[in-house]
Design a protein around this motif. Sequence first.
Motif: not given
Length: 94
Positions: A52-65
């Motif tokens: 049930g956990e939600k995993v967000l896919c983010i780009n490793h070059e984004s600000p959060l990445g």
Amino acid sequence: MRVSSNKAFTTELSATEAVRAGSLVTVEEDGKEFFYFLIPGGAGRAIILPSGEKVLCINHESPLGRALVGKRVGEETILPLKPMPRVLHLINNC
């Protein structure tokens, strides 16, 4: 744990390694846990795990990445957002 986004991109990671593209991380912010999968492309999607956990896919070059790459479990990173920066604590790296 083996993390795979597709057959062309697979990697083996351990909790003692630094975060990089291919990492599935858990961060804690203000007492809440968030799950992120750092991928080289195709960010913006969410995966719902069987638990049930939600995993967000983010780009490793984004600000959060970029804020997460190179960090290790137990370390803290700051995401410099306005008007208030976000403080994230890395609690798991698979």
